[in-house]
Motif scaffolding. Sequence first.
Motif, short mmCIF file in Angstrom:
data_model
loop_
_atom_site.label_atom_id
_atom_site.label_comp_id
_atom_site.label_asym_id
_atom_site.label_seq_id
_atom_site.Cartn_x
_atom_site.Cartn_y
_atom_site.Cartn_z
N GLN A 260 0.81 -1.22 0.00
CA GLN A 260 0.00 0.00 0.00
C GLN A 260 0.85 1.27 0.00
OE1 GLN A 260 -3.04 -0.06 2.98
NE2 GLN A 260 -3.67 -2.13 2.48
N ARG A 261 2.15 1.12 0.16
CA ARG A 261 3.06 2.26 0.19
C ARG A 261 3.11 2.92 -1.20
NH1 ARG A 261 8.00 -0.16 2.28
NH2 ARG A 261 6.73 -0.40 4.13
N ILE A 262 3.23 4.21 -1.24
CA ILE A 262 3.30 4.95 -2.49
C ILE A 262 4.56 4.56 -3.27
CG2 ILE A 262 4.50 6.95 -1.50
CD1 ILE A 262 2.70 8.73 -3.27
N THR A 263 4.44 4.46 -4.58
CA THR A 263 5.59 4.12 -5.42
C THR A 263 6.45 5.36 -5.63
OG1 THR A 263 4.47 4.66 -7.49
CG2 THR A 263 4.25 2.37 -6.66
N VAL A 264 7.67 5.16 -6.07
CA VAL A 264 8.56 6.29 -6.36
C VAL A 264 7.94 7.17 -7.43
CG1 VAL A 264 10.80 6.94 -7.32
CG2 VAL A 264 10.64 5.05 -5.70
N GLU A 265 7.41 6.56 -8.48
CA GLU A 265 6.81 7.33 -9.57
C GLU A 265 5.65 8.19 -9.07
OE1 GLU A 265 7.29 3.96 -9.72
OE2 GLU A 265 8.98 3.91 -11.11
N ASN A 266 4.79 7.59 -8.25
CA ASN A 266 3.65 8.36 -7.72
C ASN A 266 4.09 9.38 -6.68
OD1 ASN A 266 1.72 7.21 -9.38
ND2 ASN A 266 1.31 5.54 -7.96
N ALA A 267 5.12 9.06 -5.92
CA ALA A 267 5.63 10.03 -4.95
C ALA A 267 6.12 11.29 -5.67
CB ALA A 267 6.75 9.42 -4.12
N LEU A 268 6.79 11.11 -6.80
CA LEU A 268 7.30 12.26 -7.54
C LEU A 268 6.18 13.07 -8.20
CD1 LEU A 268 10.49 10.69 -9.11
CD2 LEU A 268 10.37 12.41 -7.29
N LYS A 269 4.99 12.47 -8.33
CA LYS A 269 3.83 13.17 -8.88
C LYS A 269 2.97 13.80 -7.77
CE LYS A 269 3.57 10.00 -12.77
NZ LYS A 269 2.81 8.87 -13.35
N HIS A 270 3.35 13.57 -6.53
CA HIS A 270 2.58 14.06 -5.38
C HIS A 270 2.54 15.59 -5.39
CE1 HIS A 270 1.62 14.94 -1.18
NE2 HIS A 270 1.04 13.75 -1.17
N PRO A 271 1.45 16.20 -4.92
CA PRO A 271 1.35 17.66 -4.87
C PRO A 271 2.51 18.36 -4.16
CG PRO A 271 -0.78 16.69 -4.40
CD PRO A 271 0.22 15.56 -4.48
N PHE A 272 3.18 17.67 -3.24
CA PHE A 272 4.33 18.27 -2.56
C PHE A 272 5.37 18.74 -3.57
CE2 PHE A 272 8.60 17.77 -0.72
CZ PHE A 272 8.51 18.69 0.31
N PHE A 273 5.51 18.02 -4.67
CA PHE A 273 6.52 18.35 -5.67
C PHE A 273 6.02 19.28 -6.77
CE2 PHE A 273 8.24 14.30 -3.98
CZ PHE A 273 9.48 14.78 -3.58
N HIS A 274 4.79 19.72 -6.72
CA HIS A 274 4.25 20.59 -7.77
C HIS A 274 5.00 21.90 -7.92
CE1 HIS A 274 0.08 18.56 -8.27
NE2 HIS A 274 1.08 17.75 -8.50
N ASN A 275 5.64 22.37 -6.88
CA ASN A 275 6.37 23.63 -6.94
C ASN A 275 7.80 23.46 -7.45
OD1 ASN A 275 4.21 25.15 -6.02
ND2 ASN A 275 4.76 24.83 -3.89
N VAL A 276 8.21 22.23 -7.71
CA VAL A 276 9.55 21.99 -8.24
C VAL A 276 9.55 22.39 -9.71
CG1 VAL A 276 11.30 20.22 -8.69
CG2 VAL A 276 9.91 20.10 -6.62
N ASN A 277 10.54 23.19 -10.11
CA ASN A 277 10.54 23.63 -11.51
C ASN A 277 10.96 22.51 -12.45
OD1 ASN A 277 13.39 23.61 -12.06
ND2 ASN A 277 13.61 25.53 -10.97
N ALA A 278 10.76 22.70 -13.75
CA ALA A 278 10.98 21.65 -14.75
C ALA A 278 12.41 21.14 -14.74
CB ALA A 278 10.62 22.18 -16.13
N ASN A 279 13.40 22.01 -14.58
CA ASN A 279 14.80 21.57 -14.56
C ASN A 279 15.09 20.66 -13.39
OD1 ASN A 279 15.49 22.95 -16.90
ND2 ASN A 279 16.05 24.80 -15.77
N GLN A 280 14.54 20.97 -12.24
CA GLN A 280 14.74 20.13 -11.06
C GLN A 280 14.05 18.78 -11.25
OE1 GLN A 280 13.24 23.08 -8.30
NE2 GLN A 280 15.21 23.10 -7.23
N LYS A 281 12.85 18.78 -11.86
CA LYS A 281 12.14 17.53 -12.09
C LYS A 281 12.93 16.61 -13.01
CE LYS A 281 7.36 18.73 -11.20
NZ LYS A 281 6.01 18.83 -11.72
N LYS A 282 13.53 17.16 -14.04
CA LYS A 282 14.32 16.35 -14.99
C LYS A 282 15.46 15.65 -14.25
CE LYS A 282 13.35 18.97 -19.14
NZ LYS A 282 13.88 19.88 -20.16
N SER A 283 16.07 16.33 -13.30
CA SER A 283 17.19 15.72 -12.59
C SER A 283 16.74 14.64 -11.61
CB SER A 283 18.01 16.79 -11.86
OG SER A 283 17.28 17.30 -10.77
N LEU A 284 15.44 14.60 -11.28
CA LEU A 284 14.92 13.59 -10.37
C LEU A 284 14.70 12.25 -11.06
CD1 LEU A 284 12.26 15.66 -8.39
CD2 LEU A 284 14.48 14.90 -7.57
N TYR A 285 14.57 12.27 -12.36
CA TYR A 285 14.26 11.03 -13.09
C TYR A 285 15.49 10.36 -13.61
CZ TYR A 285 9.38 12.25 -12.80
OH TYR A 285 8.13 12.54 -12.34
#
Length: 75
Positions: free
Chosen positions: A50-75
């Motif tokens: 039932q634990r959130i997956t890494v992919e879904n964690a990165l889509k969580h609203p907490f990360f919505h304020n991360v800019n596009a460049n930062q998101k690219k480096s997370l993947y």
Amino acid sequence: SSCRSSQMIASRLLKDKGEKPDFTHGAFTNDVSPSAIDLIKQLLHKDPAQRITVENALKHPFFHNVNANQKKSLY
């Protein structure tokens, strides 16, 4: 700062004696956003199925304020 808040949460969790931490009030909510608390709850779910997956964690609203460049480096 968010680093201080993260350290505080980690410290309290490490001191936990197996009881479920209460993220609804007190020191956990003083400097921590509701979306951060929700993400932490999902990441720490006792049942791995039932634990959130890494992919879904990165889509969580907490990360919505991360800019596009930062998101690219997370993947």
